[in-house]
Motif scaffolding. Structure first.
Motif, PDB file in Angstrom:
ATOM      1  N   THR A  73      -7.343  27.958 -47.791  1.00 19.03           N
ATOM      2  CA  THR A  73      -6.180  27.888 -46.889  1.00 19.03           C
ATOM      3  C   THR A  73      -5.139  28.950 -47.200  1.00 19.03           C
ATOM      4  O   THR A  73      -4.448  29.414 -46.308  1.00 19.03           O
ATOM      5  CB  THR A  73      -5.491  26.505 -46.951  1.00 19.03           C
ATOM      6  OG1 THR A  73      -5.080  26.240 -48.299  1.00 19.03           O
ATOM      7  CG2 THR A  73      -6.407  25.416 -46.425  1.00 19.03           C
ATOM      8  N   CYS A 107      -2.564  28.145 -48.457  1.00 18.56           N
ATOM      9  CA  CYS A 107      -1.357  27.405 -48.074  1.00 18.56           C
ATOM     10  C   CYS A 107      -0.232  27.645 -49.084  1.00 18.56           C
ATOM     11  O   CYS A 107      -0.513  27.866 -50.261  1.00 18.56           O
ATOM     12  CB  CYS A 107      -1.672  25.917 -47.971  1.00 18.56           C
ATOM     13  SG  CYS A 107      -2.170  25.148 -49.529  1.00 18.56           S
ATOM     14  N   PRO A 108       1.012  27.691 -48.619  1.00 20.27           N
ATOM     15  CA  PRO A 108       1.529  27.288 -47.305  1.00 20.27           C
ATOM     16  C   PRO A 108       1.464  28.362 -46.220  1.00 20.27           C
ATOM     17  O   PRO A 108       2.049  28.194 -45.154  1.00 20.27           O
ATOM     18  CB  PRO A 108       2.991  26.964 -47.622  1.00 20.27           C
ATOM     19  CG  PRO A 108       3.352  27.932 -48.701  1.00 20.27           C
ATOM     20  CD  PRO A 108       2.106  28.034 -49.559  1.00 20.27           C
ATOM     21  N   THR A 167      -1.580  29.527 -41.695  1.00 22.10           N
ATOM     22  CA  THR A 167      -2.005  28.253 -41.124  1.00 22.10           C
ATOM     23  C   THR A 167      -2.994  28.465 -39.980  1.00 22.10           C
ATOM     24  O   THR A 167      -2.748  29.264 -39.079  1.00 22.10           O
ATOM     25  CB  THR A 167      -0.786  27.474 -40.607  1.00 22.10           C
ATOM     26  OG1 THR A 167       0.213  27.457 -41.636  1.00 22.10           O
ATOM     27  CG2 THR A 167      -1.160  26.045 -40.245  1.00 22.10           C
ATOM     28  N   ASN A 189       1.133  25.419 -43.812  1.00 26.03           N
ATOM     29  CA  ASN A 189      -0.273  25.148 -44.053  1.00 26.03           C
ATOM     30  C   ASN A 189      -0.435  24.155 -45.208  1.00 26.03           C
ATOM     31  O   ASN A 189       0.479  24.012 -46.039  1.00 26.03           O
ATOM     32  CB  ASN A 189      -0.999  26.454 -44.378  1.00 26.03           C
ATOM     33  CG  ASN A 189      -2.494  26.389 -44.157  1.00 26.03           C
ATOM     34  OD1 ASN A 189      -3.037  25.374 -43.729  1.00 26.03           O
ATOM     35  ND2 ASN A 189      -3.165  27.488 -44.444  1.00 26.03           N
ATOM     36  N   GLU A 190      -1.598  23.504 -45.278  1.00 23.23           N
ATOM     37  CA  GLU A 190      -1.884  22.604 -46.389  1.00 23.23           C
ATOM     38  C   GLU A 190      -3.397  22.451 -46.521  1.00 23.23           C
ATOM     39  O   GLU A 190      -4.148  22.751 -45.588  1.00 23.23           O
ATOM     40  CB  GLU A 190      -1.204  21.257 -46.198  1.00 23.23           C
ATOM     41  CG  GLU A 190      -1.588  20.504 -44.942  1.00 23.23           C
ATOM     42  CD  GLU A 190      -0.858  19.158 -44.863  1.00 23.23           C
ATOM     43  OE1 GLU A 190      -1.551  18.130 -45.009  1.00 23.23           O
ATOM     44  OE2 GLU A 190       0.367  19.143 -44.663  1.00 23.23           O
TER      45      GLU A 190
END
Length: 256
Positions: free
Chosen positions: A202, A204-205, A208, A217-218
């Motif tokens: 991902t 993430c963050p 996204t 994002n996660e």
């Protein structure tokens, strides 16, 4: 069974709800997460999260944007942490020619030092590359990085570059951009590369995936990356999830 191979749950964006984010990931079938540290504060937080959760692991390294800040003490700290049972890789490391905080020669020196350390401690490396592909490939070759191999994190390069990386014992990892409708190159490359050389992440963050682009994002969203690759390849989501997870476990030496 999903493996998010590159997450920054150690970022301040999760300071208020990281445990809820972790629970959502588990609920969505994420079985493993590697939290990547890239300076002193994020490395410490990555270790904390890995110690608190069985299915979370850590990578420790120094980001090229901040290369100018790295000291010999920092490198020694990374070497010591490499022996931690939950540390599975060194990184993220590499070159970033987009931001100009750290001079290119300093970035290259720090990159080479970390590759040498990875070979010493026998851990794979996670590569950050932004607008520096030619120099990245040169340094990986000159430093014989194939001895440890690793990940080309959030890959955006060509199929030809991907093949060169695979020949040097690196996996190609895709994140949110492979789900973007206008991201032709990542889609083409993801379609062409054999599944045994692919990983998902991902970052993430950041980055996204569609349909949540623009929001934080996660790790639970890594399933959208797997779904996009499955669609591109004309195979099942389950096959992509299982094989990319097995690839990551093999690379990181995870047996559980």
């Amino acid at each position: 069974m999903l493996f998010d191979t590159h997450a920054h749950l150690n970022a301040m964006q999760y300071s208020e709800d990281v445990e809820e984010v972790i629970q959502r990931a588990q609920h969505e079938g994420v079985s493993y997460i590697v939290v990547v540290g890239f300076d002193r504060p994020t490395i410490a937080r990555a270790i904390d999260l890995a110690e608190q959760h069985d299915f979370i692991y850590a990578a420790v390294g120094w980001h090229p944007v901040d290369a100018i800040d790295m000291t010999d003490e920092d490198l020694h700290m990374i070497e010591q942490l490499a022996a931690h049972p939950k540390v599975v890789a060194l990184g993220e490391m590499g070159l970033d020619y987009y931001w100009d905080k750290s001079p290119k020669d300093v970035q290259k020196e720090v990159f080479r030092k970390q590759i040498a350390l990875a070979k010493k401690v026998k851990l794979p490396i996670i590569i950050h590359n932004r607008e520096a592909t030619a120099d990245i490939l040169t340094i990986l070759q000159e430093e014989n990085a194939q001895e440890v191999g690793g990940i080309m994190h959030c890959f955006t390069g060509s199929f030809e570059v991907a093949k060169q990386c695979i020949e040097m014992n690196f996996y190609i990892s895709f994140g949110g951009p492979v789900t973007f409708k206008n991201a032709k190159k990542p889609k083409e490359v993801a379609k062409e590369i054999p599944l045994e050389h692919l990983l998902i992440e991902t970052d993430c963050p950041y980055l996204t995936p569609h349909p949540f682009r623009g929001k934080r994002n996660e790790p639970s969203y890594v399933k959208y990356v797997a779904e996009a690759i499955a669609e591109l390849k004309g195979i099942s989501f389950e096959e992509v999830a299982w094989k990319t997870c097995e690839n990551a476990k093999k690379l990181f030496g995870i047996n559980r």
